[in-house]
Structure formats: C-alpha cells, structure tokens
Motif scaffolding. Structure first.
Motif, short mmCIF file in Angstrom:
data_model
loop_
_atom_site.label_atom_id
_atom_site.label_comp_id
_atom_site.label_asym_id
_atom_site.label_seq_id
_atom_site.Cartn_x
_atom_site.Cartn_y
_atom_site.Cartn_z
N PHE A 69 -30.33 22.42 39.92
CA PHE A 69 -29.55 22.81 38.53
C PHE A 69 -29.62 21.83 37.45
CE2 PHE A 69 -27.05 24.09 42.55
CZ PHE A 69 -26.86 25.35 42.59
N TYR A 70 -29.32 22.23 36.27
CA TYR A 70 -29.27 21.44 35.39
C TYR A 70 -27.95 20.38 35.54
CZ TYR A 70 -32.73 24.26 32.86
OH TYR A 70 -33.81 24.95 32.68
N GLU A 71 -28.24 19.28 35.96
CA GLU A 71 -27.08 18.51 36.49
C GLU A 71 -26.04 18.18 35.35
OE1 GLU A 71 -26.76 16.49 39.41
OE2 GLU A 71 -28.19 18.15 40.28
N HIS A 72 -26.37 18.37 33.86
CA HIS A 72 -25.59 17.66 33.05
C HIS A 72 -24.51 18.87 32.55
CE1 HIS A 72 -28.93 19.60 30.91
NE2 HIS A 72 -27.90 19.74 29.76
N MET A 73 -24.99 20.12 32.90
CA MET A 73 -24.29 21.29 32.76
C MET A 73 -23.25 21.58 33.85
SD MET A 73 -27.21 23.46 31.39
CE MET A 73 -26.34 24.94 31.07
N THR A 74 -22.17 22.24 33.29
CA THR A 74 -21.12 22.68 34.47
C THR A 74 -21.72 23.77 35.33
OG1 THR A 74 -20.13 24.31 33.22
CG2 THR A 74 -19.34 22.05 32.74
N GLY A 75 -20.93 23.88 36.64
CA GLY A 75 -21.17 25.16 37.63
C GLY A 75 -21.34 26.36 36.92
N GLU A 76 -20.34 26.46 35.96
CA GLU A 76 -20.09 27.84 35.12
C GLU A 76 -21.30 27.85 34.29
OE1 GLU A 76 -17.09 29.74 31.86
OE2 GLU A 76 -16.54 28.40 33.35
N ALA B 277 -18.30 35.11 41.19
CA ALA B 277 -19.01 34.39 42.12
C ALA B 277 -18.41 32.91 42.53
CB ALA B 277 -20.42 34.15 41.42
N LEU B 278 -17.91 32.55 41.47
CA LEU B 278 -17.26 31.04 41.79
C LEU B 278 -16.06 31.19 42.64
CD1 LEU B 278 -17.42 29.72 37.94
CD2 LEU B 278 -18.56 28.76 39.99
N THR B 279 -15.25 32.09 42.53
CA THR B 279 -14.13 32.40 43.48
C THR B 279 -14.51 32.71 44.70
OG1 THR B 279 -12.77 33.22 41.73
CG2 THR B 279 -11.89 33.84 43.85
N MET B 280 -15.52 33.48 44.99
CA MET B 280 -15.97 33.76 46.28
C MET B 280 -16.58 32.60 47.06
SD MET B 280 -18.02 37.23 45.45
CE MET B 280 -18.58 37.62 47.07
N LEU B 281 -17.10 31.68 46.31
CA LEU B 281 -17.38 30.29 46.90
C LEU B 281 -16.75 29.28 46.80
CD1 LEU B 281 -20.34 30.30 48.47
CD2 LEU B 281 -20.09 32.17 46.80
N LEU C 224 -15.28 27.51 44.37
CA LEU C 224 -15.55 26.76 43.16
C LEU C 224 -14.94 26.80 41.91
CD1 LEU C 224 -19.49 26.74 43.88
CD2 LEU C 224 -18.23 24.97 44.42
N SER C 225 -13.74 27.77 41.98
CA SER C 225 -13.36 27.97 40.58
C SER C 225 -12.73 26.66 40.12
CB SER C 225 -12.16 28.96 40.97
OG SER C 225 -12.64 30.10 41.19
N ALA C 226 -12.10 25.75 40.82
CA ALA C 226 -11.67 24.60 40.47
C ALA C 226 -12.64 23.48 39.86
CB ALA C 226 -10.78 23.78 41.69
#
Length: 302
Positions: A88-95, A116-120, A122-124
C-alpha cells in the motif's frame, strides 16, 4: 462442463529453472477452489500467470470462457486478488488506499469503501496511516481491497498469513458469505490443510510444480477411506498375527508400533481376540477415517 477459470499445460521456466509444468486447473462458477501445496510448490507462480503478471513459458489460461492475452484488460477488471503480501501507500490511510483503488478500477458505488472496511473490522482504523497498521491489519486491508469492487472471481494467495486464529476464522466466514450470497467464485491457495478443508468445495493439489490431483472434498469424504487404527507394544509379532493368523494383506505399518488396517471384512473384536491369543499387548484399537491431511500426504510423500 464450462469453467470460469481453466488452464491448459500451464508451464513457467525462469533462468533455466522449471517452476511449474503442465498445470491444469478447472474452476467452476460459484465454488471455492482450494489450491493446496507445500511452500515452494508453485502456487504463487500459477496465480501470477492467471493474473497476467507473468507470461507462461508454455500453455494457456482461459478466463470467463476467453483466452487470456496481454490485452485482456476488461477480463482482469472482473477479478480481485492478493498475490503474496499486499502493498500500500504507507503514508496514506486505509480508507484513502481503498478510494484510490476504486479510482483506477473505475468503480464508483456509494458506500463501498465503508462497507469493505466494516466487513474486515477496520472501520476504527480507517483514518489511520497504513504505516501504523500491524501485519494482521495490513493483511485484512489487502482482503478489503480485493473484494472492494465486487469481483466475479477472487484470487487469494495465502490470504491468512499474519492473522491470528480469530482473524483466520473471520476470513473463512467472509469467504463462505461471498460465495453463498454474492455468487463470487474464489480460488484460495494455502499450505495449511485445515484452512482449505474448512472452506473449499474442490481442491487442486500441487507438488514440486506438478499438479497431483483435482478432486471435490465431498468425493474424498465419500471414498472408502475408513480404517482400523491399532497400536501395540510388539509390532513385529502383531504384523505376523494380522498376516498369518487373520489373513490380512491390506494394512500399513506406521512408526511407533502403529498399524492402519484397511480390510473392511475384519472387525476390531476379531483383531483384539487374535492378538490376545498370541500374547500381543494392545495399547489402543479403534475405527478411524482418513482426513484431507492423510490424502494429501499420500499424494505428496516421496
């Protein structure tokens, strides 16, 4: 029968070293296909060729009924994937990483990133830079990205690497849901037999670059793989009793005084009685059934 994915004599040689040879996969629409093999067996090599990341030295790949070519861009848009460890682009957020993925895939469905974030789970961490994610979180973000655009075919190379047992269970449940509710066809590779056994409909076993077998798990269950397991203190005398006194030929001597008796005509009572009459001490005796692990080891043990 038509397949959503199939390969024919797929082979790859790099620098004179043959990585895989004559691999033939047949994946039916709507199933979970478990691609099983030890580390270094050639699973990742095959998956890279399916995704057009590597070109075959020989053989072909067919996706959605059409041959895969260097110009198969539209076909690849219908797929999601993880190969080796996701980056991933490490400096960017997951979203932000997921929104960028939507941009270059041309996928603009409202709420898809959040879902997708909720399913995994990762929302927090959605607003957290990826450089602060743990190994397991990066693995889950990779799966979120792979399923984000609702692919028809999902190619996952060892997707549970770095996950704890709870995370592995979550991924198994997610894959079953995607297959059952969205009709997603899934190819998942692993060297962990229990992981494949718990989700797959069909398995393909690869060993040292060669396909050993393609078989449905239901067929393995239906095969006559029941046996009697016997443990004794005197294996040599027990073998004599089984062969000469009971007339058995279909048994296997394992390490540590363990026997597997595959002859369905004999009962545990008959075995126990014969051994007792010839003064062979029995440690344990009972009926068992072969597992996927047993089947796998039969095919891959030299």
């Amino acid at each position: 029968m038509s397949y959503i994915l199939q390969t024919s004599r797929l082979s790859k040689t790099i620098g004179g070293k043959e990585l895989v040879r004559d691999v033939e996969l047949h994946v039916k629409k709507g199933e979970i296909y478990g691609f099983l093999g030890p580390n270094g067996a050639g699973k990742t090599t095959v998956m890279k060729m399916i995704l057009n990341l590597w070109k075959p030295t020989m053989g072909t790949v067919e996706l959605f009924g059409k041959p895969l070519t260097p110009q198969s861009y539209e076909v690849l848009r219908r797929m999601g994937s993880i190969i080796e460890f996701p980056t991933f682009y490490e400096h960017m957020t997951g979203e932000e990483n997921l929104r960028m993925h939507c941009e270059y895939m041309g996928y603009y469905q409202h709420g898809s990133v959040e879902k997708a974030l909720t399913m995994l789970d990762l929302s927090a961490a959605a607003k957290t830079p990826v450089k602060n994610y743990s190994l397991g979180m990066k693995g889950r973000l990779g799966i979120a990205r792979a399923i984000l655009c609702k692919p028809e075919l999902l190619i996952l190379d060892e997707p549970t690497n770095g996950l704890d047992p709870a995370g592995m269970k979550q991924i198994r449940e997610l894959l079953r849901m995607l297959c059952a509710e969205q009709g997603t066809t899934i190819v998942i590779s692993s060297h962990i037999l229990s992981e494949i056994e718990s989700v797959a409909d069909t398995i393909g076993i690869i060993h040292r670059g060669r396909m050993k077998k393609e078989i449905g798990l239901k067929k393995i269950e239906d095969m006559s793989l029941a046996y009697i397991e016997l443990s004794v203190q005197n294996p040599e005398r027990a073998a004599y009793v089984l062969a000469d006194k009971l007339g058995l030929t279909n048994f296997k001597v394992m390490e540590g005084g363990l026997f597997r008796i595959y002859d369905g005509r004999v009962t545990t009572e008959e075995i126990a009685k014969a051994l007792a009459l010839h003064e062979v001490a029995v440690v344990s005796l009972g009926r068992k059934a072969e597992t996927l692990e047993d089947y796998f080891l039969k095919l891959t043990t030299e």
